[in-house]
Write an enzyme that holds these catalytic residues in place. Structure first.
Site, mmCIF file in Angstrom:
data_model
loop_
_atom_site.group_PDB
_atom_site.id
_atom_site.type_symbol
_atom_site.label_atom_id
_atom_site.label_comp_id
_atom_site.label_asym_id
_atom_site.label_seq_id
_atom_site.Cartn_x
_atom_site.Cartn_y
_atom_site.Cartn_z
ATOM 1 N N ASP B 392 0.840 -1.200 0.000
ATOM 2 C CA ASP B 392 0.000 0.000 0.000
ATOM 3 C C ASP B 392 0.884 1.263 0.000
ATOM 4 O OD1 ASP B 392 -3.129 0.574 0.440
ATOM 5 O OD2 ASP B 392 -1.984 2.080 1.519
ATOM 6 N N TYR B 538 -3.140 11.101 1.514
ATOM 7 C CA TYR B 538 -3.666 11.083 0.144
ATOM 8 C C TYR B 538 -3.638 12.486 -0.451
ATOM 9 C CZ TYR B 538 -5.303 6.319 0.864
ATOM 10 O OH TYR B 538 -5.350 4.979 1.102
ATOM 11 N N HIS B 595 -4.939 -7.533 -0.764
ATOM 12 C CA HIS B 595 -4.158 -6.310 -0.634
ATOM 13 C C HIS B 595 -3.320 -6.298 0.648
ATOM 14 C CE1 HIS B 595 -3.286 -2.069 -1.184
ATOM 15 N NE2 HIS B 595 -3.667 -1.837 0.056
#
Lengths: 513, 631
Positions: B392, B538, B595
């Site tokens: 990630d 982000y 993931h």
């Protein structure tokens, strides 16, 4: 949030389309088959093929590059515009259990549940210490903590729930069951007189309920120099405020349109005018597309067309913006990159609503502070995106804080935030229910009135709006106001509605004559 | 007419020779797809495509015969046969598609020729190694100490949390027949929250979270929290000392031996001088013998550890994970394995703004800047050179480290490779027309059709869009409501583990994880109120300032090993990864796993990391032989 609609459609539909044509592993025949499922058009007809061949003639007639390209592509894109209206079930059952018929109309008054309100206050009082904003970030990373706390303190200590309750009950409200759902609506009948009574359906947006137009009602009821008066019917969309939500998949805007049409019929109005804004615009626009005979006129804020040729013209217009947009308003649409960046910057909430409403809803249902932040950030952005750079976000200047807190309190009291978010998911569920797109792409002959405020993120000139609404009879472009101008400038909206309806009546007279 | 059999195409029925032409009959035919099929056919021939995957739409093509069993080799002689019901139809539709291919090709060529930076790979930018992210008033602080740290769940916090959980309203019921498609299912949520409130053992879990020695240290204005586990160290006390000496960090045997020799020599000289002074020196020779014995005893004890090679490995988590993702993996990496002459010392930091690490107070702390912080952390621990692993955001950061500090990173292991190099993107696009050129057939469905991938991304990326633009807004609800936080975070552990779990009523949450595992991770976010600062990463990483660095276009020479799980959000084959990682040593492709791979399949990740580092060492050895590096 219609401008975000556009963005989403560009992404979702446009991307799928161009991608399907240019980049997919499907053959063109397969793509056509897929579209056929969407549009009930099995193949490209010969007529359309010959139409494409005529492009050569068109090209000769115009020597302007922009016009040539537009015509060419518009002709090509016409194949995507569905030729026939889908047949839609008019009585789909959205309630729980087996269908029944209950046409009773019950008067309704808003009574906040005391227990819920006490609990709301307790939650506000014991809210967490929220994360500090980054230095100098104001509202650009999202809700500013100090501003939020200011509003929450007001909500907790100074917002008078009882007075506001009385204010909310100023207008007569009713509930009636349509297609299994209890619809809450405001119904204002003008006092008897010599003037013609015109029924007007007013459809609110997100994040509001029929509370949105309270100030507009007042202005609409004021006597004017017109030969008509309005009878106002303002329902809340199912799942918003005190209108019952459905627990079935698929209550898309056009389905709400069908419900509202049935509601109007129950109230004795076969033909009527519509005013709408934000998500209500989807409902209003789809209603005027489905019921082109019955909707006498449509007036909206945030006007947009999502027709394919509109996008193409916007893209081509980037070559020579003033050929498309009046030079006064060029900076509302161009440079296109800036517009797109702004759209992306401001549409995160839309993306989330459209894809995972239930996940987001949990936090907003559980935390009034979270709910407030979520909605306030939208209001700040809507009034003037530039204000995000200010710590105070211009929030308290642009709005009367009681208006906003009315909405927040209604959302909290009616526990409707999650169901209201799902409306976006149903609107964008294009693969599951292509009717949404089909209606977006079908032009309507209903006379149209457009009201364009300054800080709507989306601006389209009239020439583009005519792609969707060929009978554009009224258009006003303003140098002030934002997306929720019903709070900011209710008088302007009311005046514009009057003007538009007058013009629409002239339109019918001319047509008849 | 004699059949020559198939030419490797799935859809191919038979090929026959007639009149000097090889004629191929296909089972599938689509009348209107002729244009693109022609183009594909052409490409197929150009590429000598054996799989035939690019030839599904033609019913019959002919090629001049070049002998029995020949492949499609001569594009010039290619002729499309028309006849029967399968007429090729060059309508405007097809012209359009042909045009699209031509335009695409044209643009592709221009970009390839002039814009592709492979001829002039840009140099990595130099970032400020001391950029200050903490409050200004701490700037005078020069605290380089490493402080032990323990996770503490304060009773107040637990009580408040339980209060909030028990105050939860009745959740809006999910739509009929809907599992996780609209987001977290309300019934499933009730169960999870019930467990959190009543069955989650806060004390026991707190104790578990303190399984490994943890520390904090002050870097660039931020207290950075990290776990540090050494192979044989069960105690967490003397590590610092050793770390400072900087010996463990060095993996180079030769330099270690050299250093040990120098040290020994100095000690011996010292001793000799002492004895000289005290008049004890008699026999220099015997002294020398003794010293040699000393040295070998050193070899037997401490130095054996060096022979065994304890190699430093930095493990980085992402969002919405935490250091907790690695708790199952850590013991597997720090335990010696038969057949391996090395074992790991792992350093597992919390990213700034995540869990127990401080968050920046001003904008700008994106992944490249975090890479700087992580390098400073490793340096402070005495590791000038080290290996990195990440998933990630962790994978983005370790990739940035490999790009910015190629000298320091000995090897780069990632389980979420996502290269956005220009050439990669271009090739991906072209691959949508000619998939077999880009990706093996059996993995093609992980990439193509692009429309499927895009709509998947579009559906999954709502959270990303939100967090990249307005993290503080959604952060309020998630900071205030544990239920909201649980729904927001745990949804990812459902969908990203197996995509189809979103169709299960309980989201398949406990299929791969226990609720305790998931809630541990959640507790790290809740107890530190760090969800908002975590989400801000982000916004920072999608900022104009960060994107202007264009790190995605700078190839990294660091040897790279990629582990790709079946349900990772994006798949890129080696051919695409190599633009960014020219020294890509291996790609391990799994048929399972999601993931959160280290969390879900720690054994698989551990094996793969051991394999990778072993290969990295060989790579360095070969490099050294070529005399290009000091190793």
């Amino acid at each position: 949030m219609a401008h975000k609609t556009l963005f989403y459609i560009v992404l979702c539909v446009g991307l799928f389309r161009t991608d399907a044509i240019f980049f997919s592993d499907l053959s063109f025949a397969e793509i056509i088959k897929i579209y056929a499922q969407y549009y009930n058009e099995a193949t490209v007809s010969d007529a359309e093929l010959s139409e494409t061949r005529n492009i050569a003639d068109v090209v000769q007639q115009n020597d302007n590059l922009y016009k040539n390209l537009t015509c060419l592509i518009e002709n090509f894109l016409k194949r995507y515009v569905p030729s026939s209206m889908p047949t839609l079930a008019q009585n789909k059952w959205w309630g729980e259990g087996p269908p029944y018929v209950d046409t009773s109309i019950r008067p309704y008054e808003i009574r906040f549940n005391r227990q819920v309100i006490d609990e709301l206050r307790a939650r506000l009082a014991y809210r967490k210490n929220f994360t500090r904003n980054l230095e100098g970030s104001a509202n650009t990373y999202g809700m500013n903590r100090n501003l939020l706390n200011q509003v929450l303190d007001y909500w907790l200590n100074r917002y008078d729930f009882e007075t506001r309750e009385r204010y909310l009950n100023r207008f007569p409200q009713y509930i009636t069951n349509v297609q299994g759902l209890d619809i809450h609506y405001i119904h204002i009948v003008p006092p008897p007189g010599s003037k013609k009574v015109i029924p007007l359906l007013m459809i609110h947006g997100w994040p509001v309920t029929n509370r949105e137009y309270y100030a507009v009602y007042d202005f609409l009821l004021e006597p004017k120099n017109t030969n008509f008066v309005f009878e106002i019917i303002a329902p809340s969309i199912p799942g918003y405020g005190y209108s019952q939500p459905t627990y079935k998949i698929g209550l898309a805007p056009y389905q709400v349109g069908i419900i509202f049409k049935n509601l109007m019929a129950r109230l004795g109005h076969q033909k009527f005018y519509i005013h709408a804004g934000d998500v209500g615009l989807w409902v209003g626009s789809h209603m005027s597309t489905i019921y082109q005979e019955d909707v006498l006129g449509l007036h909206t804020t945030t006007p947009y067309s999502a027709m394919p040729q509109t996008f193409v013209k916007i893209a081509l217009g980037a070559l020579n913006p003033t050929s498309l947009v009046d030079s006064r308003y060029v900076n509302r649409l161009y440079p296109l990159t800036m517009t797109l960046i702004n759209l992306i910057e401001s549409s995160g909430f839309f993306h989330m609503h459209a894809t995972r409403p239930d996940t987001l809803g949990v936090g907003l249902e559980d935390s009034p502070s979270g709910l407030a932040a979520w909605l306030l950030a939208i209001y700040i952005q809507a009034a003037n995106p530039n204000a995000l750079k200010r710590d105070d976000g211009n929030l308290l200047q642009a709005y009367n804080i009681d208006d906003i807190l009315d909405v927040l309190t209604i959302y909290w009291d009616s526990h409707c935030i999650t169901t209201s978010l799902r409306f976006y998911a149903e609107f964008t569920a294009v693969l599951q229910d292509p009717t949404n797109i089909k209606l977006e792409l079908t032009p309507t002959q209903v006379p149209y009135g457009a009201l364009k405020f300054r800080y709507e993120v989306l601006y389209q000139p009239d020439s583009l709006l005519k792609n969707k609404y060929p009978n554009l009879v009224h258009s006003t472009t303003l140098d002030f106001g934002g997306h929720f101008s019903s709070f900011e400038y209710p008088d302007v909206i009311a005046n514009s509605i009057y003007q538009a309806v007058e013009k629409m009546q002239n339109f019918y007279r001319t047509k008849a004559g | 007419m004699d059949d020559v059999g198939t030419i490797g195409c799935n859809e191919l029925h038979a090929a026959s020779q007639r009149d000097g032409w090889t004629r191929c009959h296909f089972s599938q035919s689509v009348p209107r797809g002729g244009g693109i099929a022609f183009a594909r056919c052409f490409a197929c021939v150009l590429l000598g495509d054996d799989t035939g995957s690019s030839l599904p739409f033609l019913s019959e093509i002919s090629i001049p015969t070049q002998g029995a069993g020949n492949k499609l080799m001569t594009p010039l002689g290619l002729q499309v046969c028309m006849g029967g019901d399968d007429d090729l139809h060059f309508g405007p539709a097809m012209v359009n598609k042909l045009l699209a291919v031509a335009v695409l090709g044209g643009i592709g060529f221009v970009v390839w020729r002039y814009l592709c930076p492979s001829c002039h790979p840009p140099k990595p930018p130099v970032l400020d190694a001391d950029e200050w992210w903490g409050p200004d008033h701490l700037k005078a602080t020069r605290d380089e100490s490493i402080k032990p740290f323990k996770v503490v769940f304060k009773p107040d916090m637990i009580k408040d949390l339980k209060d909030r959980l028990s105050r939860a309203r009745k959740w809006t019921p999910s739509l009929e027949g809907v599992a996780f498609e609209y987001g977290f299912n309300s019934k499933s949520l009730e169960k999870v929250l019930q467990y959190w409130k009543d069955s989650y053992q806060f004390e026991a879990r707190e104790k578990y979270l303190n399984t490994y020695p943890q520390f904090t240290t002050f870097i660039q204005g931020l207290n950075i929290h990290f776990i540090r586990v050494k192979p044989d160290a069960t105690q967490g006390v003397e590590e610092e000392e050793e770390g400072r000496r900087g010996l463990i960090g060095a993996v180079d045997k030769a330099s270690l031996i050299k250093e040990a020799k120098v040290q020994k020599k100095q000690e011996r000289l010292k001793r000799i001088r002492e004895r000289e002074r005290s008049g004890q020196i008699k026999n220099l020779h015997s002294e020398r013998t003794a010293s040699t014995r000393d040295w070998s005893s050193l070899l037997n004890n401490d130095f054996l550890k060096y022979m065994q090679q304890v190699v430093p490995l930095l493990l980085l988590h992402g969002w919405p994970g935490s250091v907790r993702e690695f708790y199952e993996l850590i013991p597997l990496l720090t335990k010696q394995r038969p057949g391996r002459n090395f074992v790991f010392e792992v350093v597992v930091p919390s990213l700034p703004g995540y869990g127990f690490s401080d968050a920046a107070v001003r904008p700008g702390l994106a992944t490249p800047q975090i890479a700087v912080i992580m390098r400073n952390l490793m340096r402070r621990l005495g590791h000038k050179k080290f290996y990195v692993q990440g998933g990630d955001w962790g994978s983005v950061i370790v990739s940035n480290m490999a790009t910015l500090f190629p000298e320091d990173i000995l090897g780069h292991h990632t389980n979420m490779p996502f290269v956005q190099h220009k050439c990669t993107l271009l090739k991906t696009l072209i691959g949508s027309v000619f998939p077999s050129w880009v990706v093996e057939e059996k993995y093609a469905e992980r990439m193509y059709p692009l429309s499927k991938f895009f709509s998947f991304l579009l559906e999954e990326s709502g959270y990303l869009h939100l967090q990249a633009t307005k993290p503080d807004t959604v952060g309020v609800a998630l900071t205030d409501s544990p239920a909201g936080l649980a729904a927001y975070i745990l949804e990812k552990f459902s969908t990203w583990t197996v995509f189809d779990y979103k169709h299960l009523p309980d989201g398949g949450l406990t299929k791969k994880f226990t609720l305790d595992q998931l809630l541990d991770n959640l507790m790290i976010y809740w107890s530190t109120s760090s969800i908002t600062t975590a989400m801000r990463l982000y916004s920072e990483d999608f900022s104009i300032k960060k994107r202007a660095l264009k790190l995605e276009n700078i190839p990294s020479p660091v040897p790279t090993w990629v582990l790709q799980a079946r349900y990772e959000l994006a798949f890129q084959p080696a051919g695409l990864l190599k633009y960014k990682y020219p020294n890509l040593i291996n790609v391990t492709i799994l048929d399972e796993g999601g993931h959160f791979l280290a969390f879900e399949m720690p054994a698989v990740v551990a094996d793969d990391v051991f394999n990778a580092v072993s290969a990295f060492k060989d790579w360095h050895k070969n490099k050294a032989k070529e005399g290009k590096t000091e190793l």
